[in-house]
Motif scaffolding. Sequence first.
Motif, mmCIF file in Angstrom:
data_model
loop_
_atom_site.group_PDB
_atom_site.id
_atom_site.type_symbol
_atom_site.label_atom_id
_atom_site.label_comp_id
_atom_site.label_asym_id
_atom_site.label_seq_id
_atom_site.Cartn_x
_atom_site.Cartn_y
_atom_site.Cartn_z
ATOM 1 N N ASN A 76 2.573 4.599 -0.722
ATOM 2 C CA ASN A 76 2.187 5.713 -1.596
ATOM 3 C C ASN A 76 0.896 5.387 -2.341
ATOM 4 O O ASN A 76 -0.141 5.222 -1.714
ATOM 5 C CB ASN A 76 3.333 6.074 -2.542
ATOM 6 C CG ASN A 76 4.541 6.606 -1.778
ATOM 7 O OD1 ASN A 76 4.393 7.215 -0.719
ATOM 8 N ND2 ASN A 76 5.734 6.390 -2.298
ATOM 9 N N ASN A 77 0.964 5.244 -3.677
ATOM 10 C CA ASN A 77 -0.282 5.044 -4.434
ATOM 11 C C ASN A 77 -0.583 3.581 -4.751
ATOM 12 O O ASN A 77 -1.507 3.294 -5.522
ATOM 13 C CB ASN A 77 -0.232 5.853 -5.739
ATOM 14 C CG ASN A 77 0.819 5.321 -6.708
ATOM 15 O OD1 ASN A 77 1.827 4.764 -6.285
ATOM 16 N ND2 ASN A 77 0.604 5.506 -8.004
ATOM 17 N N LEU A 78 0.186 2.634 -4.191
ATOM 18 C CA LEU A 78 -0.053 1.211 -4.463
ATOM 19 C C LEU A 78 -1.392 0.786 -3.854
ATOM 20 O O LEU A 78 -1.679 1.072 -2.691
ATOM 21 C CB LEU A 78 1.084 0.356 -3.908
ATOM 22 C CG LEU A 78 2.464 0.573 -4.542
ATOM 23 C CD1 LEU A 78 3.505 -0.298 -3.862
ATOM 24 C CD2 LEU A 78 2.443 0.291 -6.048
ATOM 25 N N LYS A 79 -2.197 0.090 -4.628
ATOM 26 C CA LYS A 79 -3.568 -0.236 -4.244
ATOM 27 C C LYS A 79 -3.678 -1.637 -3.622
ATOM 28 O O LYS A 79 -4.360 -2.510 -4.153
ATOM 29 C CB LYS A 79 -4.488 -0.131 -5.464
ATOM 30 C CG LYS A 79 -4.467 1.228 -6.164
ATOM 31 C CD LYS A 79 -5.058 2.320 -5.291
ATOM 32 C CE LYS A 79 -5.321 3.597 -6.070
ATOM 33 N NZ LYS A 79 -4.122 4.284 -6.546
ATOM 34 N N GLY B 120 -0.826 2.425 -9.463
ATOM 35 C CA GLY B 120 -0.675 1.543 -8.312
ATOM 36 C C GLY B 120 -1.343 0.197 -8.430
ATOM 37 O O GLY B 120 -1.495 -0.517 -7.438
ATOM 38 N N LYS B 121 -1.758 -0.190 -9.638
ATOM 39 C CA LYS B 121 -2.366 -1.503 -9.849
ATOM 40 C C LYS B 121 -1.492 -2.327 -10.786
ATOM 41 O O LYS B 121 -0.755 -1.788 -11.604
ATOM 42 C CB LYS B 121 -3.768 -1.354 -10.463
ATOM 43 C CG LYS B 121 -4.758 -0.619 -9.576
ATOM 44 C CD LYS B 121 -6.097 -0.456 -10.287
ATOM 45 C CE LYS B 121 -7.072 0.337 -9.426
ATOM 46 N NZ LYS B 121 -8.353 0.574 -10.132
ATOM 47 N N SER C 237 3.465 5.437 -11.743
ATOM 48 C CA SER C 237 2.529 4.306 -11.599
ATOM 49 C C SER C 237 2.771 3.500 -10.331
ATOM 50 O O SER C 237 1.931 2.695 -9.939
ATOM 51 C CB SER C 237 2.624 3.389 -12.818
ATOM 52 O OG SER C 237 3.951 2.918 -12.995
ATOM 53 N N GLY C 238 3.924 3.693 -9.674
ATOM 54 C CA GLY C 238 4.190 2.989 -8.417
ATOM 55 C C GLY C 238 5.381 2.052 -8.456
ATOM 56 O O GLY C 238 5.599 1.272 -7.526
ATOM 57 N N SER D 262 7.883 2.769 -5.624
ATOM 58 C CA SER D 262 7.235 2.453 -4.342
ATOM 59 C C SER D 262 7.273 0.954 -4.082
ATOM 60 O O SER D 262 7.544 0.504 -2.972
ATOM 61 C CB SER D 262 5.786 2.953 -4.328
ATOM 62 O OG SER D 262 5.737 4.353 -4.437
ATOM 63 N N LYS E 121 0.820 -1.222 0.000
ATOM 64 C CA LYS E 121 0.000 0.000 0.000
ATOM 65 C C LYS E 121 0.852 1.269 0.000
ATOM 66 O O LYS E 121 0.322 2.358 0.190
ATOM 67 C CB LYS E 121 -0.902 0.029 1.233
ATOM 68 C CG LYS E 121 -1.942 -1.069 1.304
ATOM 69 C CD LYS E 121 -2.774 -0.913 2.576
ATOM 70 C CE LYS E 121 -3.791 -2.022 2.716
ATOM 71 N NZ LYS E 121 -4.557 -1.887 3.985
#
Length: 937
Positions: free
Chosen positions: A617-620, A908-909, A640-641, A644, A615
Amino acid sequence: MINDIIIKGAKENNLQNIDLTIPKNKLVVMTGLSGSGKSSLAFDTIYKEGQRRYVESLSAYARQFLGNLEKPNVESIEGLSPAISIDQKTTSKNPRSTVGTVTEIYDYLRLLYARIGKPVCPNHGIEISSQSIEQMTEKVLEIVEGRVEILAPIVKEKKGTHQRELEELRKDGFVRVRVNKEIRDLDEDIVLEKNKRHDIEVVVDRLKIKEGIRTRLYDSIETSAKLGNGKVIVLINGEEHVFSENYACPHCDFSIGELQPRLFSFNAPFGACPECSGLGHKRKVDPKLLLPDKSLSINNGAIKGWQNPDTYYFKMLKTTAKHYKIDLDLPIEKMKKKDLDIILYGSDKKIDFVFGGKSEDGYRHQKSDFYEGVITNLERRYLETSSRFMREWIEGFMSETTCPVCNGKKLNEAALSVRVGKTDIIEMTDMSVKDIIKLIDNLKLSKQDTQISEMILKEIIERLSFLVNVGLDYLTLSRQAATLSGGESQRIRLATQIGSQLTGVLYVLDEPSIGLHQRDNAKLINTLKKMRDLGNTLIVVEHDEETMMSADQIIDIGPGAGIHGGKVVFQGTYDEIIKSKKSITGEYLSGRLGINIPKERRTHDNGYIEIKGAKQNNLKNINVKIPKGVLNVITGVSGSGKSSLINECLYKGVSNKIYRKKQPQGEFKDLLGTDSFEKIINIDQSPIGRTPRSNPATYTGVFDDIRDIYTMTNEAKIRGYKKGRFSFNVKGGRCETCNGDGVIKIEMHFLPDVYVPCEVCDGKRYNKETLEVKYKGKNISDVLDMTIENAVEFFKNIPKAYNKLKTLNEVGLGYLKIGQPATTLSGGEAQRVKLAKELHKRISERTLYILDEPTTGLHTDDVKRLLEVIDHIVNAGATVVIIEHNLDVVKVADYIIDLGPEGGDNGGKVIALGTPEEIAKNKKSYTGMYLDKVLKR
């Protein structure tokens, strides 16, 4: 007017006396192998001379503040314009510097909030406003039907100091005062209140509203406002109405003054949160770092830095434990929370402390005091000490925590109470650039606010659009500048320059496409064209094919690197270079040369590393499986992640497990499959050293081997010279006149400082005696001045040195000098030096390598050689994970993890997983879209 930049006799670094004519007001790409001399020409010659000439046009007084601007090694340059360099250096390391402040968008937002912002009471959630005396009077006249009392607000502890004003008011009308809750006539002796402490409220007037009394009402309200610091209470038929010249809540004491731009600055005391001084976080001692092993007891050294029981502080701790009956032999994990809190944060009652011996002659000190606590003690000493060593030691136990007062928002309560729409200024900066544009487009403003904000919003939208146009729409304005990559930082400065709308400028850019996905390349190229069309000249050092295709002219420097380069191999258009047989760039662009796709991909036979619930930063909340023993490439659009997932979660998570560290890591639930690794190597682009004394030889350790060789020579043995004799960093063998630097700095006061070769050692760094020791006819200084390529041949009979130098050569650094200062290396060169250092060590299946965009600054031919080295690592059984946009790397991967679909909140996906062929078939993957073309080619 000269329409060209005419260069004659350029000899900076490895340039071979170049003569060159570059057209002005064009987009010109300079390309060539790494080390061929393109940066020497673009930055060290053209930009440096343009900057020098501009500075020389200033007064001598101004020049003294602008540092050393030496003339580059060139005979002449004609037609130069004022030059601006946009390179890859990070914008700022200052934690207060953000994307918003760097682009100046935050300055416009501050102005916007000061002009049309609406304060909302944080306690009652109602909008509050300020009113003029005129507006107050009109409002009272609208609603009044009956008797009116106009009251000044409570004045605390003034004790009769309003007596003179009251006597003056008495002449104009009926005046009473309210002392505490009791209203008295003025006839009572107010002076008697001087010796008492009262809350005194003044009733300025009491009247029946009739026609013609508006003036008296206005005067009464004005007087009341003066006495009440802008606040007026009007009683109409017994009902209280609150007005204020300031912004004030009618239900509580919350109020703010006039809205000014400085109120919204977290870098100024007027607007900054008083607790964290506008940083949004505080450095606190972290119990996890202080107590890394909770299976230990305090007596067995559980508290780092407090393992010695004979110290003053430890004795106080033991006395405290005895007082509260705390067992210090109990493991930390078994201690009661209240007992551990006393140890860490201090006692709630005084304790008798006794120090020293008990005999009459022994020193004895006794005191009764509160026990301070380990964490409280460290934080106090951190603030009080002047010792840099002590501060750094305590910082080892500290981590950043969100400010408890502003919750990380940096501003004080007054600033955060102001809204535009329903959003405060920090909430707006926490949005991505594209979301701010949407928010502004959907704002519903009054006619007056629309007129006030029209110009401000136009400027904000324009600057935000510039960021979108260079592929940075995923960034938030609150993002710290220090966390940006080199490519992001460069494109932000590019966007800022577009906003300046300058013309007649020479811009020199260093690979602006770095870190940019192919999907966003077109936006960047269009931006460069817009800058050109404004009437500017752009010289772009670049390897990207799309940028070259869009250039007005391409200049290829080469043919090789180092001494084999420094010549203009080709100058012309894209259509012309692909026909050139002399240009290696043309050979690759035409397809006559290329990087081959592997005939078969490695299979996943060695299991997986599993990252669960990421999760950061922007990781979903993603789950990712990374196969071991193969070449993995992580792709996705910018933001895009990727970093991260790999740098924050994988690298730090595995590093903490292997080396039992407690460094802060990315947010994830679990990390599995890492027990098989005994070593993790992160090869990033940070410098290998921050001083000129650091160089590839010292960093890789080959200089130790070289010094050993010289120590073993007969001449050194006869003279009794040890290894230290051949170091330029310590006394003994170095030249003491220049302290081993080889140059002497001469201060010229109003003119630039001049560096001249040391007269004693003639720039060779060593004293005469040391230089008399030779190996194969060359002294130690001669070796440092050799290129790595030449040194490989020179030391071919010394396996230890040869292997390290050969590795440096294999990663494409043969053109560098062995003793080249680390400060002159690019990020890509520094990364390859690090890679070379690791390559001559033992590689096994128990090693995990992580590389972050290793192709930065590399020509396609250099990428080809780099991939051969990486292939060697994977074939030895190691697991390699690379973050990369370069399709030549992506296409040779065994396994790809593609993140997205967009950057920032919309990323993040996991979009696609599998081989390059599988990714190319995935319609949802932007990477697959471009990869498909490459595989078909």
